[in-house]
Design a protein around this motif. Sequence first.
Motif, PDB file in Angstrom:
ATOM      1  N   GLY A  20      19.406  -9.581   6.858  1.00 17.52           N
ATOM      2  CA  GLY A  20      18.605  -8.951   6.387  1.00 17.52           C
ATOM      3  C   GLY A  20      17.241  -9.464   5.646  1.00 17.52           C
ATOM      4  N   TRP A  21      16.699 -10.401   5.685  1.00 16.41           N
ATOM      5  CA  TRP A  21      15.613 -11.016   5.558  1.00 16.41           C
ATOM      6  C   TRP A  21      14.419  -9.884   6.010  1.00 16.41           C
ATOM      7  CZ3 TRP A  21      11.152 -13.080   6.490  1.00 16.41           C
ATOM      8  CH2 TRP A  21      10.203 -13.479   5.336  1.00 16.41           C
ATOM      9  N   PRO A  22      13.986  -9.789   7.764  1.00 15.80           N
ATOM     10  CA  PRO A  22      13.367  -8.868   8.069  1.00 15.80           C
ATOM     11  C   PRO A  22      13.037  -7.327   7.362  1.00 15.80           C
ATOM     12  CG  PRO A  22      14.260 -10.465   9.833  1.00 15.80           C
ATOM     13  CD  PRO A  22      15.159 -10.437   8.784  1.00 15.80           C
ATOM     14  N   ALA A  23      14.171  -7.330   6.704  1.00 20.85           N
ATOM     15  CA  ALA A  23      14.467  -5.104   6.512  1.00 20.85           C
ATOM     16  C   ALA A  23      14.001  -5.952   4.658  1.00 20.85           C
ATOM     17  CB  ALA A  23      16.011  -5.307   6.191  1.00 20.85           C
ATOM     18  N   VAL A  24      14.093  -6.424   4.508  1.00 21.37           N
ATOM     19  CA  VAL A  24      13.737  -7.102   3.267  1.00 21.37           C
ATOM     20  C   VAL A  24      12.753  -6.767   2.369  1.00 21.37           C
ATOM     21  CG1 VAL A  24      13.462  -8.152   0.896  1.00 21.37           C
ATOM     22  CG2 VAL A  24      15.367  -7.755   2.025  1.00 21.37           C
ATOM     23  N   HIS A  25      11.745  -7.929   3.953  1.00 22.09           N
ATOM     24  CA  HIS A  25      10.612  -7.686   3.634  1.00 22.09           C
ATOM     25  C   HIS A  25       9.535  -6.792   3.858  1.00 22.09           C
ATOM     26  CE1 HIS A  25      10.097 -11.960   0.727  1.00 22.09           C
ATOM     27  NE2 HIS A  25      11.576 -11.741   1.973  1.00 22.09           N
ATOM     28  N   ASN A  26      10.105  -5.805   5.126  1.00 23.49           N
ATOM     29  CA  ASN A  26       9.747  -5.098   5.754  1.00 23.49           C
ATOM     30  C   ASN A  26      10.169  -4.271   4.740  1.00 23.49           C
ATOM     31  OD1 ASN A  26       8.719  -3.363   7.475  1.00 23.49           O
ATOM     32  ND2 ASN A  26      10.040  -1.870   7.351  1.00 23.49           N
ATOM     33  N   TRP A  27      10.317  -3.902   3.152  1.00 16.56           N
ATOM     34  CA  TRP A  27      10.207  -2.954   2.389  1.00 16.56           C
ATOM     35  C   TRP A  27       9.692  -3.356   0.889  1.00 16.56           C
ATOM     36  CZ3 TRP A  27      14.457   1.097   1.356  1.00 16.56           C
ATOM     37  CH2 TRP A  27      14.119   1.584   0.124  1.00 16.56           C
ATOM     38  N   ARG A  28       9.001  -4.922   1.121  1.00 19.09           N
ATOM     39  CA  ARG A  28       8.622  -5.273   0.209  1.00 19.09           C
ATOM     40  C   ARG A  28       7.238  -4.844   0.235  1.00 19.09           C
ATOM     41  NH1 ARG A  28       5.224  -9.894   0.260  1.00 19.09           N
ATOM     42  NH2 ARG A  28       6.209 -10.587   2.095  1.00 19.09           N
ATOM     43  N   ILE A  29       6.507  -5.391   2.043  1.00 24.13           N
ATOM     44  CA  ILE A  29       5.453  -4.231   3.070  1.00 24.13           C
ATOM     45  C   ILE A  29       5.278  -3.369   2.548  1.00 24.13           C
ATOM     46  CG2 ILE A  29       4.139  -4.844   4.326  1.00 24.13           C
ATOM     47  CD1 ILE A  29       5.446  -7.654   5.396  1.00 24.13           C
ATOM     48  N   ARG A  30       6.438  -2.597   2.050  1.00 21.80           N
ATOM     49  CA  ARG A  30       5.837  -1.229   2.209  1.00 21.80           C
ATOM     50  C   ARG A  30       5.698  -1.248   0.578  1.00 21.80           C
ATOM     51  NH1 ARG A  30      10.531   3.750   3.490  1.00 21.80           N
ATOM     52  NH2 ARG A  30      10.698   2.586   1.342  1.00 21.80           N
ATOM     53  N   ALA A  31       6.362  -1.683  -0.572  1.00 22.34           N
ATOM     54  CA  ALA A  31       5.800  -1.182  -1.512  1.00 22.34           C
ATOM     55  C   ALA A  31       4.731  -1.836  -1.943  1.00 22.34           C
ATOM     56  CB  ALA A  31       6.684  -2.546  -2.191  1.00 22.34           C
ATOM     57  N   CYS A  32       3.757  -2.987  -1.059  1.00 22.90           N
ATOM     58  CA  CYS A  32       2.455  -2.688  -1.106  1.00 22.90           C
ATOM     59  C   CYS A  32       1.640  -1.753  -0.753  1.00 22.90           C
ATOM     60  CB  CYS A  32       1.679  -3.970  -0.963  1.00 22.90           C
ATOM     61  SG  CYS A  32       3.171  -5.881  -1.497  1.00 22.90           S
ATOM     62  N   LEU A  33       1.345  -1.377   0.542  1.00 24.76           N
ATOM     63  CA  LEU A  33       0.613   0.144   0.880  1.00 24.76           C
ATOM     64  C   LEU A  33       0.849   0.937   0.329  1.00 24.76           C
ATOM     65  CD1 LEU A  33      -0.528  -0.420   3.727  1.00 24.76           C
ATOM     66  CD2 LEU A  33       1.333   0.533   4.957  1.00 24.76           C
ATOM     67  N   LEU A  34       2.470   1.459  -0.183  1.00 26.53           N
ATOM     68  CA  LEU A  34       2.202   2.736  -1.662  1.00 26.53           C
ATOM     69  C   LEU A  34       1.728   2.339  -2.165  1.00 26.53           C
ATOM     70  CD1 LEU A  34       6.156   3.878   0.254  1.00 26.53           C
ATOM     71  CD2 LEU A  34       3.596   4.365   0.965  1.00 26.53           C
ATOM     72  N   ASP A  35       1.322   1.578  -3.378  1.00 27.28           N
ATOM     73  CA  ASP A  35       0.463   0.855  -3.905  1.00 27.28           C
ATOM     74  C   ASP A  35      -0.450   1.622  -4.807  1.00 27.28           C
ATOM     75  OD1 ASP A  35      -0.115  -0.127  -6.907  1.00 27.28           O
ATOM     76  OD2 ASP A  35       0.559  -1.526  -6.923  1.00 27.28           O
ATOM     77  N   PRO A  36      -1.417   2.400  -4.939  1.00 21.17           N
ATOM     78  CA  PRO A  36      -2.939   3.064  -4.991  1.00 21.17           C
ATOM     79  C   PRO A  36      -2.941   1.987  -5.475  1.00 21.17           C
ATOM     80  CG  PRO A  36      -1.288   4.499  -6.120  1.00 21.17           C
ATOM     81  CD  PRO A  36      -0.409   3.906  -5.750  1.00 21.17           C
ATOM     82  N   ASP A  37      -3.069   0.703  -5.619  1.00 21.56           N
ATOM     83  CA  ASP A  37      -3.444  -0.295  -6.637  1.00 21.56           C
ATOM     84  C   ASP A  37      -4.013  -1.429  -5.827  1.00 21.56           C
ATOM     85  OD1 ASP A  37      -4.814   1.029  -9.027  1.00 21.56           O
ATOM     86  OD2 ASP A  37      -2.331   0.309 -10.127  1.00 21.56           O
ATOM     87  N   PHE A  38      -3.166  -1.291  -4.161  1.00 25.35           N
ATOM     88  CA  PHE A  38      -3.137  -2.437  -3.704  1.00 25.35           C
ATOM     89  C   PHE A  38      -4.386  -2.919  -2.605  1.00 25.35           C
ATOM     90  CE2 PHE A  38      -2.198  -5.092  -0.164  1.00 25.35           C
ATOM     91  CZ  PHE A  38      -1.136  -5.518  -0.909  1.00 25.35           C
ATOM     92  N   PRO A  39      -4.783  -2.827  -2.243  1.00 27.79           N
ATOM     93  CA  PRO A  39      -6.268  -3.117  -1.676  1.00 27.79           C
ATOM     94  C   PRO A  39      -6.317  -2.151   0.267  1.00 27.79           C
ATOM     95  CG  PRO A  39      -5.913  -6.020  -2.026  1.00 27.79           C
ATOM     96  CD  PRO A  39      -4.358  -4.801  -2.865  1.00 27.79           C
ATOM     97  N   GLN A  40      -5.015  -2.490   0.214  1.00 26.61           N
ATOM     98  CA  GLN A  40      -4.647  -2.442   1.409  1.00 26.61           C
ATOM     99  C   GLN A  40      -3.506  -0.468   1.084  1.00 26.61           C
ATOM    100  OE1 GLN A  40      -4.364  -5.602   2.597  1.00 26.61           O
ATOM    101  NE2 GLN A  40      -4.784  -5.451   4.730  1.00 26.61           N
ATOM    102  N   HIS A  41      -3.695   0.512   0.800  1.00 23.47           N
ATOM    103  CA  HIS A  41      -2.934   1.455   0.513  1.00 23.47           C
ATOM    104  C   HIS A  41      -2.740   3.286   1.221  1.00 23.47           C
ATOM    105  CE1 HIS A  41      -0.868   4.581  -1.897  1.00 23.47           C
ATOM    106  NE2 HIS A  41      -2.006   5.441  -1.663  1.00 23.47           N
ATOM    107  N   ALA A  42      -1.135   3.150   1.840  1.00 28.84           N
ATOM    108  CA  ALA A  42      -2.124   3.781   2.832  1.00 28.84           C
ATOM    109  C   ALA A  42      -0.294   5.077   2.534  1.00 28.84           C
ATOM    110  CB  ALA A  42      -1.025   4.151   4.068  1.00 28.84           C
ATOM    111  N   PRO A  43      -0.231   7.298   1.662  1.00 29.23           N
ATOM    112  CA  PRO A  43       1.098   7.412   1.507  1.00 29.23           C
ATOM    113  C   PRO A  43       1.695   7.476   2.738  1.00 29.23           C
ATOM    114  CG  PRO A  43      -1.006   8.334   1.076  1.00 29.23           C
ATOM    115  CD  PRO A  43      -1.351   7.597   1.304  1.00 29.23           C
ATOM    116  N   LEU A  44       2.776   7.104   2.419  1.00 32.28           N
ATOM    117  CA  LEU A  44       4.377   7.677   3.166  1.00 32.28           C
ATOM    118  C   LEU A  44       3.677   8.526   4.421  1.00 32.28           C
ATOM    119  CD1 LEU A  44       7.180   6.037   3.513  1.00 32.28           C
ATOM    120  CD2 LEU A  44       8.205   8.224   2.730  1.00 32.28           C
TER     121      LEU A  44
END
Length: 479
Positions: free
Chosen positions: A53-77
């Motif tokens: 599961g390691w790649p799936a977990v960290h893919n999820w973590r990276i998506r959480a960053c991208l979905l965060d409006p306060d993260f420097p790199q943000h994009a809605p789903l």
Amino acid sequence: MPTWSTDRSIATPPARFIRADRVERDDSPLSDTLYEARVLDAYTIGVQAYVYGWPAVHNWRIRACLLDPDFPQHAPLGTFLHEPLPADHRYRLFVTPNADLLYSEAFLDLRDEPTVLHVPDTGGMRYWAAQVLDSFTDTAANISSRSAGSGPGDYALVAPGWDGVLPPGVTEVRVPTRTCFILLRTLFETEADLPATRKIQQGFTLTPLSHFLAATAYEPPVVPADDPRRDVIRDETGLSTSLSYFTVLNRALDEGGMRPAEDGLRHLFARIGVGPGHTFVPDTLDSATREGLTRAVADGWKLVQARSATARTTFRNGWVLPDPIAQTGSYGHDYLQRAGVAHRGIYANTAEEYAAMPAVLDSAGRPLNGDATYTIHMDADQLPKVDSYWSITIYTLPDRALPDHASGRTTVNSQQPDLTYQEDGSLDIFIQADDPGPGHHSNWLPCVPGPFQLILRAYGPIDPAIHHGAWPPPAIERT
């Protein structure tokens, strides 16, 4: 209480799901034996689930960053983040980013319907690629200048189980999981090309099929901060060393699904409460299971890091070369290879698109360090044979990030109009902290104090030796 069956059939009855009871130590004679058995059971299954599961977990973590409006790199789903500038030392969405092209990133949820990727007319652009990855970071498709030419075109990304009909002119692309990630790379050849490259980049769009058919605008959903898709440990090491790792893994498996050929793993992982439809709450674990899984997380993390260091096992001239046996970008059931590559550089692509060769040692076998100076000399016949371009990029260690150097330079590539060759066609690249001066400046790859690695990427390699690990870049000489 189950009843005894009087069925006299010769067929074996189907196996029922069996999960070990909660095990705590008590005063009974078998207590220690039962406890240790459960610890070992949870440990052995836990290590396998962790690596899987390691790649799936960290893919999820990276998506959480991208979905965060306060993260420097943000994009809605369901929408692209079109990066207007190449990556630099501030890029933190994932490790070892390219620095000589523009990224666009998007996470898609395909459970309700397909999403249509529109590719614009890319004209004479030397290289572009929309890499489609499933939730485990296996490459499902490469829609690129290699495979699709200069466009335009429309491609429907379709999840398992969808059996609808696509409109004429839309190409179906099957994704093995119900969620996916698109990493779009668009090459600019010089700084002056950036405005034209951005215009083409903006032409890549994503539209849910229903909106595509109705020609209506798509309004992406808002994902609040307490949504499980955002409520996750953001630090790679912090998540990788926590029992909450399995909580995130369950979310990823429940959302994206597992592949049909992995039913055996599904039943095995269920014995520790991991898998689609399961809820993993560390605080509710019995003592034996907690002890076994705590050990599994610690050793699983060591396994992933060790495989990351040896994900490609052929070393020549200090470079780590592609290995035809150890696949990159598409892994089948080699879960440890998949996890190791994801740790080294998540979203690695397949050999058809490019070959990536890291370097960590100089010609004498010493680790590369920014306190020293180096030269790479390539004879004319040693230059990478490619259809698109090649580049050498520098990354600091252990964070695998682009260096913060006053020059702003982090890469040397074959598309640089000012790259200086010798009269015999050979090329020298200078790796050092200070500018090597007139005549060498364009071939300068700056470094900062401390350990670093290089990655040579060959896009569209046409020499089979590059694919097979039989072409080593020249050794890095310490000067």
